[in-house]
Structure formats: structure tokens, C-alpha cells
Design a protein around this motif. Structure first.
Motif, short mmCIF file in Angstrom:
data_model
loop_
_atom_site.label_atom_id
_atom_site.label_comp_id
_atom_site.label_asym_id
_atom_site.label_seq_id
_atom_site.Cartn_x
_atom_site.Cartn_y
_atom_site.Cartn_z
N GLU A 110 0.81 -1.19 0.00
CA GLU A 110 0.00 0.00 0.00
C GLU A 110 0.85 1.25 0.00
O GLU A 110 0.54 2.25 -0.63
CB GLU A 110 -0.93 -0.02 1.21
CG GLU A 110 -2.03 -1.05 1.06
CD GLU A 110 -2.83 -1.23 2.34
OE1 GLU A 110 -2.60 -0.48 3.27
OE2 GLU A 110 -3.67 -2.15 2.37
N THR A 113 2.09 1.87 -3.40
CA THR A 113 1.07 2.29 -4.32
C THR A 113 0.67 3.73 -4.10
O THR A 113 0.49 4.48 -5.05
CB THR A 113 -0.19 1.39 -4.15
OG1 THR A 113 0.21 0.05 -4.31
CG2 THR A 113 -1.25 1.74 -5.16
N CYS A 114 0.50 4.13 -2.84
CA CYS A 114 -0.10 5.42 -2.55
C CYS A 114 0.86 6.48 -2.05
O CYS A 114 0.52 7.64 -1.99
CB CYS A 114 -1.21 5.25 -1.51
SG CYS A 114 -2.58 4.25 -2.11
N ARG A 235 -8.69 8.89 -6.54
CA ARG A 235 -7.44 8.79 -5.77
C ARG A 235 -7.64 9.33 -4.35
O ARG A 235 -7.09 8.79 -3.38
CB ARG A 235 -6.34 9.57 -6.50
CG ARG A 235 -4.95 9.24 -6.02
CD ARG A 235 -4.57 7.90 -6.52
NE ARG A 235 -3.26 7.51 -6.04
CZ ARG A 235 -2.97 6.27 -5.72
NH1 ARG A 235 -3.88 5.34 -5.82
NH2 ARG A 235 -1.77 5.94 -5.31
N THR A 238 -9.40 6.69 -2.38
CA THR A 238 -8.54 5.53 -2.14
C THR A 238 -7.53 5.81 -1.03
O THR A 238 -7.25 4.95 -0.19
CB THR A 238 -7.81 5.14 -3.43
OG1 THR A 238 -8.77 4.90 -4.46
CG2 THR A 238 -6.98 3.88 -3.23
N GLU A 270 -8.25 -0.34 -7.71
CA GLU A 270 -7.35 -0.06 -6.59
C GLU A 270 -8.15 0.13 -5.30
O GLU A 270 -7.75 -0.34 -4.23
CB GLU A 270 -6.53 1.20 -6.89
CG GLU A 270 -5.65 1.68 -5.76
CD GLU A 270 -4.57 0.68 -5.37
OE1 GLU A 270 -4.01 0.82 -4.27
OE2 GLU A 270 -4.29 -0.24 -6.15
N ARG A 273 -9.21 -3.21 -4.13
CA ARG A 273 -8.05 -3.96 -3.63
C ARG A 273 -7.71 -3.52 -2.21
O ARG A 273 -7.43 -4.35 -1.33
CB ARG A 273 -6.85 -3.74 -4.54
CG ARG A 273 -5.65 -4.62 -4.20
CD ARG A 273 -4.46 -4.29 -5.10
NE ARG A 273 -3.88 -3.02 -4.74
CZ ARG A 273 -2.96 -2.84 -3.80
NH1 ARG A 273 -2.51 -3.87 -3.11
NH2 ARG A 273 -2.48 -1.65 -3.52
N GLU A 303 -6.43 -6.60 -11.05
CA GLU A 303 -5.89 -5.61 -10.12
C GLU A 303 -5.35 -6.25 -8.84
O GLU A 303 -4.57 -5.66 -8.12
CB GLU A 303 -6.99 -4.60 -9.74
CG GLU A 303 -7.49 -3.75 -10.88
CD GLU A 303 -6.52 -2.65 -11.25
OE1 GLU A 303 -5.65 -2.31 -10.41
OE2 GLU A 303 -6.62 -2.12 -12.36
N SER A 308 -2.32 -9.84 -2.13
CA SER A 308 -3.70 -9.60 -1.73
C SER A 308 -4.47 -10.91 -1.65
O SER A 308 -5.24 -11.14 -0.70
CB SER A 308 -4.38 -8.66 -2.73
OG SER A 308 -3.68 -7.45 -2.85
#
Length: 1051
Positions: A110, A113-114, A235, A238, A270, A273, A303, A308
Motif C-alpha cells: 500500500e 502504491t499510494c 485517488r 482511495t 485499486e 483492492r 488488479e 492480496s
């Protein structure tokens, strides 16, 4: 309507539904189960729930598997094709040292990703084609420079930078590791160019605030976006989902997901996920599966990565949902296009991680029946699973088959060695370790580390040291976990030079020790009382730019205070102030009052948010400089060190005279504050310093001295100081009178408090709201209660136009209700309306007071008499008090029904409600239910308070789980919430009631270490407990401790 919509959605996703229909080609066995379940219209999971781990008898099934593995036509594929999946490493990692792999993977993924990323040296180009790299670099240097003499904002203004959205976003991304500086830049940018804060900029700031766990700021940023018409994109949502999920605020994350849909923003792959991962980590397998099914239906199967899937499978196998496991396996093959052999590997590992050996064996049998290539990795996984399930003999039998086929690896040996060590069978573990080396296999680092830990725990230092030397000489790639057991062992042997040598050798090998290694080092040094070495480690952390966490500061400060090294403790606190960033300045809601418990009654008003207010140690504001002082801090330390020594006053006086210090009122005030526990010494110091040339006391220093004398119940000296103030011509203000009224009232001497109050008015000093508050609280207290005088004083307070606060109103009304003066209580409620309190708020005060006074019928009758349009608001604010009152009467079903109705109305249960339920179960001797309630409370994102932990401590101690109770108390002292007077009093009383008074003795000292003065009742409880147990010598020691404490607090 908004909360109703949220509730409907939550009920929709949490409700157990039948799984979506899909083509199941994973196994023939699964096809048959699916077909049967569809025909009978029963949810598949109802027919194929996994049996509780460790309770099934599968001897015949195991023999079948042995037969399959032993057959000559079985060919092991040692180089499987398809996606390479890293082994789980069951039994590989030293328990309690290495993190859970699945959780670590979740955080890493995570974050990757972010997380905002630094742009490095690549040129950054804005829409007009210009390169902004130099501009971003210049701004970033200013923002991140913490040592400049001129403020960041002034430097940015002087340079005249032009900021647009692109530049602001890139600067923030480069500053996410210094969040308080990033926030200041963000605020500065908004002031200079309001249009520069685009959605992307807000997204970056939301991520930074979330990583700092500043959720109040997160909510404020979201409100800013809404008010500023800055549109939230997928975004934004998320990032919110991810941050709330990482903080384990699962309920809040679910609400955010619902708000995302209501706002018209369709969740992407996303977002799904993130939800699947956080729900799986939280153990909400059924809800995670619903999100997963919806995700697959929308075509987002690709995805989901293998991490996961692994997390979801582990969650489902842990909860026993076999149908869900195979449904996800089908999705891995069909939707995510993962090779079937790798899917088998994932499912098998999940069964083994959850100790579901029967299901793992069935899966292997099914795999063989499909004539798929039999991967040697399957056998490794099965062996590790058997060891984890304490079936080592079965694992050894499989290893024998693997040996004949030449398929035994060092991981297999390591798993069995780990299993033997858990069973304390050191001889078999060492024998297998030797066999492993003789067979030419290199033991893994985790095997070496586990054996070392075991030897050191048995005080077999030489054997553990030999293993470490052998590991160093081997070709094993080392990590910090391999070095720290040796460092700790050297410290315990008091070989500090060797400990430092091993610690430094990590960096020589290119391994940078993380904060955890320093923490282990420091705790071991505290264990052997090497203060100088502790500070050496702290200095090394600063040199290496490793953050000194709050836990480390708390451990060291507590250690120094226990040793009586006050000066060094203060030095460390100053270091902490420099390292620790101040909490966000946010205004607390006027509706929120601290939660407390008195005599088993829990007080807690309604809270409007699922989020807690920011705590000290938050990381979004820069540390502020200490206020200007007219004294040297080194001199202050010297004085405090002398006053906290065990010498008599004459020795202290001589030491003080040798200091040659110029005393000022601010220096004396700070000394009184820091040494207030040493009442006798500090009061002698106060008298002595008055005679120093050039020094004169102030009204503030006298007030502080009066407070110290009163807290030590030295009322004679307190009055003497008051008279001294008058003789010396000081103006006696309402503050001085209020302090004396408070201190007499706390001791139950309300007659004297009333006389002091009369003297105050006779001196023509107008009482303030605080003066009335302290007086009325004293009159309403359990000691020295005088209800008639309390009513008279309260009416007088309202009559002269002073407004009472909520704490005073609550306690005053409770006192009236407890004494049956309901008419006076009703009149008080009416009076509050004349000074601006709203009708629902007044009614809520009254109902809570009735509940606390155990007048449940009157509370329910009054609630039912309220008009319908005020009922909803009133129910919401008094729900916790009503639940607690019902539970005190033993009406559990009614209490649970009320909690359920509030949840259906969209109002989540508060910490007050959960704690009340826990207290009820504990009183009913159902400690396990209380612990289940505590777990549920945490799962739903409701933060436990100190009252919650007090209930847990009481429950554990009352069920004779004394070790767990002590461990919980130790955990509170280290991680918070810090234990209060009620915590210690509860466990002391329970220990003495259960015949463990000797175990309660050290708690009296721990209270003093934590800045809490034991009461006379605490000492008396331990004293009587020891006498009942026939330990009269220890009882005499307790009385000596009490007398010494009294002497040390009086002049």
C-alpha cells in the motif's frame, strides 16, 4: 438520511449472502460440493465449514497421503512453471521478533502504491513546457531546513517564488518525511495562491496527514476540499480508505467507501483492492469476500496481486470458510489468470498457516487425483504446517519420504527444529541440527537465531555464542535479527565492550540497525542499570538519524525516575521535546468531556466523531521553543538533584549553599513544580530561599507552596504560609482562596472549606466560577457531603450570573439524585435554561444523573415524557448512560436491544457502551465474554480508554489471571493509555481479596514511580491483606512505607 444510507449499505455488505455463481474448474471435489449446495438452496458455506483446527481425527487420511507420497510413480517437480511465489516461511521467523509476513506485505504494497515519491533528478516540466526542477529544488531546500534563523515563511516570501499546482504537489512529495514542515508549506501556499491547491495537492497532503495519524487534520482537509469546491477524485477516496484501514478504523473505512459511491465516484480496482486487504487483515473475511466478489464482477480481477490473494485466503481459512477459499481460488485462475499450480500452492499454504491440516491433506489428495505435477514446494509447506499444528511426528514421517527422494531442504529441517524448540525438546532439535549440517545443507539464519535464543534463555551463554560465531563463518546472509540476540546476551553478561563490538559489526557489513534494534539494546541496558550506556545509545541514534520513538523515551524516563536520577530524567525530557513534535492545535468540541469511573459508574457523554482527538506526540506541528526563562537550566537540575536525594535537610542546605546560585522567582517556581513530590524537602527549600540575599517571593510562589503543603495534608503549614503572605503584605487573590477551599474539600474537611469561603467573602474578595466549583464539588463529594449547603451555593452562583461547567452540573445533579432530592434537581434543570443551556442538553444532564444514581425507572419515565421531536437527539446523547444503568440492574437483554436499535439508527456504540458491557460480564464472572467485547471494540475502530483497560485489569485479576493482569498493566505503562489511580487501586484491591497481598506490595512503589500518590486506603488494603495471610513482618514494612511517605510530604 445520510446516516440511514450508511447503515443500509453496511448491513448490505455485512449480511451473509450466497456467493456469486461462477464456473468452478478448480477441483472435482469442489464441483460436487457446489452442485449439491445449489440444489438444496443452502449457502455453500453452511455445508462445508472447516472444523476447528486441531480437533479433527484424520489418521486414515494421513495414511492415504503417505501412501501417495511413497508411491514410486510420484514425480516431484523441483522447478515449477508459472508465477514464482515466495514461500510463506512457516516456522522460519523467530517468534516475537520477525513481523507477520502478510501484514508487512500489506503495508509495503500500500505504501508503494499510494505514497508520494521523490522526483529525484529527472527534469519536471509544467504544461507550458518549462522545467520546474530548479524551482522545486530551491523551495524544498528551504522547507526542509529546520536550522535556519529566519522562519520558513519569511524565506519563501523574500525569494518571491511563484507557486502553481504542479510545483506545490512536487514540493510536498519531497517533504512527506517532515510532515510538520509540509503542513506549514501547504498553509503558506494557500495564502499566497489559493488556486494552487488542486485535487492532486490535497491528495498528497491527505496522504501525509494520514501517515502521521492526524485524522482530525484529515477530516479538516476533506472539509476544505468540499468548501473550496475542489472535486475529490477516485485517488482521494482511495487514500482515505488506505489510511483509515492502516489505523484499523475499519468502520470508518466502510463509511468512506459508501460516501464515495454516494458522491458519484465509482470505485476502481485499486479502491476494491485496498478494501479487500484491510478487511482481510482485520479478520472480516465475510465482508472482504463480498468486496472481492463485487470486484470480480466488475472486471477488476487483474488488479489483485498475489499478496492480496494470500491475505484474503489466510483470513478465510482462519475463519473456517472453505467454500469461500475455493471460490477465491477459482477467481485466481479465471479472473486473475494465475497458473493452477501456483493457486494450489497458495491455498495449501493458507490451510497450513491456519493449522487446517485435514483440509491441506484433502487438497494434496485431490491434486494427485488430477495428475498435476507434484511440486516439492507442496511437501515443504505441508511439513511446516504439521510442525505449526504440533504434529511433529507426522512431519518427520513425511521428511523420511522426502529424504529418499532427495527433496529435503534446509527450510524443512528448520521447520522441524523450530517445532522441537517450541516443545522444549532441545536434544532432538540439536540432533537434527547436526544431521542437517552433516548432510551438506546450510542452516538458515532463522534456525541459527532460534537456537541462539533458546540457549540464551537457559543461560547457556557459551553455547549460544558458539552458534553465533559459527553463523558468522558460514555463508548465510545475516540481518539485524541475527545480531541482536548476541548483543543482548553480552549486555546481560555485563560485557558492554563486546556488545558494542557486535552492534558496530552490523554497519561494517552494510546493515543499518533500525529503531527496533536500538530499542532492544536500551531495554537490556536499563535492565542492568547502565545509565551512561543508555545515553550513549541515544546519542548514536541521533548521529545515525534514527528516530527515537515515544516508547523508547517512556522506557528510559521511567527507568531514570525509578532510580531517582531526576536530573537525567529532565535532561531526557528536554531531548524528547526537541525530537517530539507538538500536537495539532485543534479546538475540542464543547460536548466532549473526559471519561471517568467512580465506584463502578462510568461517565461518558456523547461523542460526535468516530475519531479520537489528537494525542501528544503527533507529528504535524514544529516544536516550539521554550518560553524565555531568567535562569540557567543546569542550575535547576542541580537544585532538583539535591532536593530529590535521600539526605536530611541539613545536608541538603549545605549542598545548596555551595552552589552559589542567583535565585529568581521563576527558578523557584520551576523547582517547586518539578520537585512537588518531595514535599518536605521542597517546603524547607521554599523557607530557606526566602532568606537569600536579593530574593523575594511572589504571590505565585506562595500559591505553589500552599498547594504542595495542602496536597501532603500538611494543613497547619499551609495555613502558616497563608498567614505569612498576609504579614508580608501580599494581595490575597481569589486564586489563593480557591486553592485552600479545594484542598480542604478534597480531604473531606468541608466545614473548614465553608468557613474559608465565608472569610473570603468577608474580605470583600468576589468569588469566581472556579471558587464556587471547587466548593460545590467538595460539598457533593462522598467525604464530608453537605447537600443543603451545596444547593445554597449553587443557587447563589447562578444568582450572581456565573455559569457552571458541565463537570460541575453533572456531579451536582448526581448528588441531588442520590440523596432523593429530585425536586431540587428538576428546579436546577429549569435554572440552567435561564443561563443559555438548550433543552436537550439540560434533559440529558438530568437523565445521566438519574442513571448514575441508579434511578433507572425515573430516568426511563422522564425520557418517555419528552416530546417526540426531542426524543431522537436525547436518545443519542444518553444511550451510554441508559445501557450502563440497565446492566447494573442485570437487564442484559434490554441493554443489548438498546445498543442494537442505536446501531440500526446509524449511531455506533461508544467506548462507554463497550466498557459498560465489559464491566457487566466481569461482575458475572464471564471474563472471556469481556475479552471478546474488547476485541470487538477494537475491530470496529472504537478506541479503548483508560477506564476500559481498568475493567480488563479487574477482570483478569478477579479470575486469578494475575500474570496477564500484570502484563496488561506493564503494557499500559509502556504504550498507554497510562494507568491512573483507579487502575492501581483496582488491581491492589483484587490481589488482596484473592490472597496475593505480597504481589500488591510492589504496586505501591510503581504508583510513586508513575507520579501517583497511594492513598491511605491503598496502604490499609495491603496492610490488612498481609496480616490476614500471616505475613506480619511485611505488613510492618508497609506501614513504615506509609509513615515515610507522610513524613516526606510534610514540612
Amino acid at each position: 438520511m445520510f446516516y440511514v444510507a450508511k447503515t443500509r449499505y453496511l448491513f448490505k455488505i455485512i449480511r451473509v449472502k450466497s456467493h456469486h455463481e461462477s464456473i468452478c474448474n478448480f477441483s472435482s471435489t469442489w464441483k460436487k460440493k457446489k452442485k449439491t449446495s445449489c440444489q438444496s438452496h443452502i449457502h455453500p458455506a453452511a455445508n462445508s465449514k472447516i472444523m476447528p483446527a486441531g480437533k479433527e481425527n484424520y489418521s486414515s487420511l494421513f495414511n492415504d497421503i503417505i501412501g501417495i507420497l511413497g508411491s514410486e510413480n510420484l514425480i516431484l517437480d523441483r522447478n515449477p512453471h508459472g508465477t514464482k511465489i515466495r514461500p510463506f516461511g512457516i516456522g522460519q521467523c523467530t517468534e516475537g521478533v520477525r513481523q507477520n509476513d502478510a501484514e508487512r506485505s500489506a503495508v509495503e504494497s500500500e505504501t508503494e502504491t499510494c505514497a508520494p515519491t521523490s522526483t529525484g533528478d529527472a527534469p519536471m516540466v509544467v504544461s507550458d513546457g518549462g522545467d520546474v526542477s530548479p524551482l522545486v529544488q530551491n523551495i524544498t531546500e528551504i522547507v526542509r531546513d529546520e536550522n535556519a534563523d529566519v522562519s520558513m515563511e519569511e524565506r519563501l516570501d523574500d525569494r518571491g517564488f511563484t507557486i502553481d499546482c504542479d510545483v506545490a504537489e512536487k514540493v510536498l512529495k519531497r517533504c512527506f518525511k517532515v510532515p510538520y514542515r509540509a503542513l506549514r508549506f501547504f498553509d503558506w501556499a494557500k495564502l499566497r495562491n489559493e488556486g494552487c491547491c488542486s485535487t492532486a495537492v490535497y491528495n498528497t497532503m491527505l496522504y501525509i496527514a494520514g501517515e502521521a495519524k492526524e485524522f482530525v487534520l484529515v477530516e479538516n482537509l476533506v472539509k476544505e476540499m468540499e468548501e473550496g469546491k475542489c472535486e475529490k477524485d477516485v485517488r482521494t477516496w482511495t487514500i482515505l480508505l488506505m489510511q483509515y484501514g492502516k489505523a484499523k478504523l475499519i468502520g470508518k473505512a466502510l463509511l468512506i467507501f459508501d460516501e464515495m459511491r454516494v458522491a458519484g465516484c465509482e470505485p476502481d480496482g485499486e479502491a476494491y483492492r485496498v478494501m479487500v486487504r484491510l478487511l482481510s487483515t482485520a479478520g472480516k473475511g465475510d465482508v472482504a469476500l463480498e468486496f472481492y466478489n463485487e470486484m470480480i464482477k466488475k472486471g477488476f480481477g487483474l488488479e489483485l496481486d498475489i499478496k492480496s490473494y494470500r491475505m484474503l485466503l489466510n483470513c478465510l481459512t482462519g475463519s473456517g470458510d472453505q467454500d469461500g477459499v475455493y471460490s477465491v481460488a477459482d477467481g485466481m485462475i479465471n479472473a486473475s489468470q494465475i497458473p493452477e499450480s501456483d493457486v494450489y500452492s497458495c491455498v495449501l499454504k493458507s490451510f497450513c498457516v491456519s493449522k487446517r491440516i485435514k483440509e491441506a491433506l484433502e487438497l494434496i489428495r485431490d491434486l494427485r487425483s488430477k495428475n498435476l505435477a507434484f511440486n516439492s514446494e507442496y511437501l515443504e509447506t505441508l511439513v511446516k504446517g504439521l510442525c505449526k499444528a504440533d504434529r511433529i511426528d507426522d512431519a518427520v514421517e513425511i521428511v523420511g519420504i522426502m529424504k529418499r527422494r532427495g527433496a529435503v531442504t534446509e527450510k524443512v529441517y528448520g521447520a522441524i527444529i523450530s517445532g522441537y524448540l517450541k516443545k522444549k525438546d532441545i536434544f532432538k532439535a540439536l540432533d537434527l541440527f547436526q544431521t542437517m549440517k552433516e548432510s551438506g545443507l546450510m542452516p538458515s539464519i532463522s534456525t541459527y537465531t532460534e537456537l541462539m535464543h533458546h540457549h540464551f534463555s537457559l543461560n547457556e551463554f557459551e553455547k549460544g555464542s558458539t552458534l553465533f560465531d559459527e553463523m558468522i563463518r558460514s555463508r548465510v546472509e545475516l540481518d539485524t535479527v541475527a545480531f541482536m540476540p548476541m548483543v543482548a546476551a553480552h549486555v546481560r553478561q555485563n560485557s558492554l565492550s563486546l556488545a558494542w563490538e557486535v552492534f558496530d559489526s552490523m554497519e561494517k557489513r552494510g546493515i543499518k540497525p533500525p529503531q527496533k534494534c536500538y530499542s532492544v539494546f536500551i531495554k537490556e541496558l536499563c535492565r542492568i542499570s547502565r545509565t551512561d550506556e543508555v545515553f550513549k545509545v541515544l546519542d548514536r541514534m541521533q548521529e545515525s538519524k534514527v528516530a527515537i520513538g515515544e516508547e523508547i523515551f517512556h522506557v528510559v524516563v521511567s527507568y531514570l525516575q525509578r532510580k531517582g536520577e531526576t536530573a537525567k530524567a529532565e535532561e531526557l525530557k528536554r531531548m524528547q521535546r526537541l525530537c517530539k513534535l507538538q500536537p495539532l492545535e485543534c479546538e475540542a468540541s464543547s460536548d466532549n468531556v473526559s471519561m471517568e469511573e467512580t465506584d463502578g459508574v462510568v461517565y461518558e457523554p456523547k461523542t460526535d466523531s468516530v475519531l479520537q482527538e489528537p494525542k501528544a506526540g503527533s507529528v504535524l506541528l514544529e516544536p516550539k521553543a521554550d518560553s524565555l526563562m531568567d535562569f540557567d537550566d543546569e542550575n535547576l537540575q542541580k537544585i532538583c538533584s539535591i532536593l530529590s536525594s535521600s539526605k536530611d535537610w541539613h545536608a541538603m542546605e549545605k549542598a545548596l549553599q555551595d552552589l552559589k546560585i542567583h535565585y529568581t522567582p521563576s527558578l523557584v517556581m520551576e523547582t517547586l513544580h518539578r520537585c512537588s513530590f518531595q514535599g518536605s524537602a521542597v517546603l524547607h527549600f521554599f523557607s530557606w530561599v526566602r532568606k537569600r540575599p536579593g530574593y523575594h517571593h511572589t504571590a505565585e510562589t506562595y500559591n505553589s507552596a500552599i498547594k504542595i503543603a495542602g496536597r501532603g495534608k500538611d494543613f497547619k503549614h499551609m495555613r502558616s504560609l497563608f498567614n505569612e503572605m498576609e504579614r508580608n503584605g501580599f494581595l490575597i487573590t481569589s486564586d489563593t482562596w480557591a486553592i485552600m477551599i479545594l484542598l480542604y474539600g478534597r480531604a473531606g474537611l468541608t466545614d473548614i472549606a465553608l468557613r474559608i469561603f465565608g472569610q473570603m467573602k468577608a474580605s470583600r474578595i468576589q468569588p469566581t466560577a472556579s471558587t464556587y466549583k471547587y466548593l460545590i464539588l467538595s460539598l457533593c463529594g462522598t467525604k464530608g457531603r453537605n447537600v443543603d449547603e451545596a444547593i445554597k451555593s449553587f443557587d447563589e452562583m447562578i444568582g450572581i450570573g456565573l455559569v457552571p461547567d458541565k463537570e460541575l452540573i453533572g456531579i451536582y445533579l448526581e448528588c441531588l439524585c442520590q440523596n432523593g432530592k429530585l425536586e431540587d434537581a428538576s428546579r436546577c434543570v429549569a435554572l440552567l435554561g435561564s443561563i443559555g443551556f438548550t433543552l436537550p442538553l439540560r434533559y440529558s444532564f438530568y437523565i445521566r444523573a438519574l442513571c448514575r444514581a441508579n434511578k433507572l425507572e425515573e430516568a426511563l419515565a422522564f425520557l418517555n415524557s419528552v416530546k417526540d421531536n426531542d426524543q431522537s437527539t436525547l436518545h443519542q446523547s444518553v444511550n451510554g448512560s441508559l445501557v450502563h444503568a440497565l446492566l447494573r440492574r442485570g437487564r442484559l437483554d434490554e441493554a443489548l436491544a438498546r445498543v442494537g436499535s442505536m446501531k440500526r439508527a446509524g449511531i455506533p456504540a461508544t467506548a462507554h457502551v463497550y466498557t459498560s458491557l465489559m464491566i457487566h460480564f466481569i461482575k458475572e464472572n464471564e471474563a472471556e465474554k469481556a475479552l471478546d467485547m474488547f476485541r470487538k471494540m477494537q475491530e470496529e475502530g472504537c478506541q479503548p480508554t483508560v477506564v476500559t483497560y481498568n475493567a480488563l485489569v479487574s477482570g483478569l485479576a478477579s479470575t486469578r489471571n494475575f500474570v496477564d493482569a500484570r502484563n496488561l498493566l506493564r503494557r499500559m505503562r509502556i504504550k498507554g493509555p497510562f494507568p491512573d489511580f483507579k487502575t492501581y487501586s483496582t488491581i491492589i484491591s483484587t490481589l488482596c481479596d484473592k490472597g496475593r497481598a505480597e504481589d500488591a506490595m510492589p504496586l505501591l512503589s510503581e504508583m510513586l514511580d508513575d507520579g501517583i500518590i497511594p492513598s491511605t486506603v491503598n496502604f490499609r488494603t495491603v496492610f490488612f491483606g498481609l496480616n490476614r495471610e500471616g505475613k506480619h513482618d511485611l505488613a510492618h514494612v508497609v506501614m513504615q512505607q506509609k509513615q515515610a511517605l507522610i513524613r516526606n510530604r510534610k514540612y
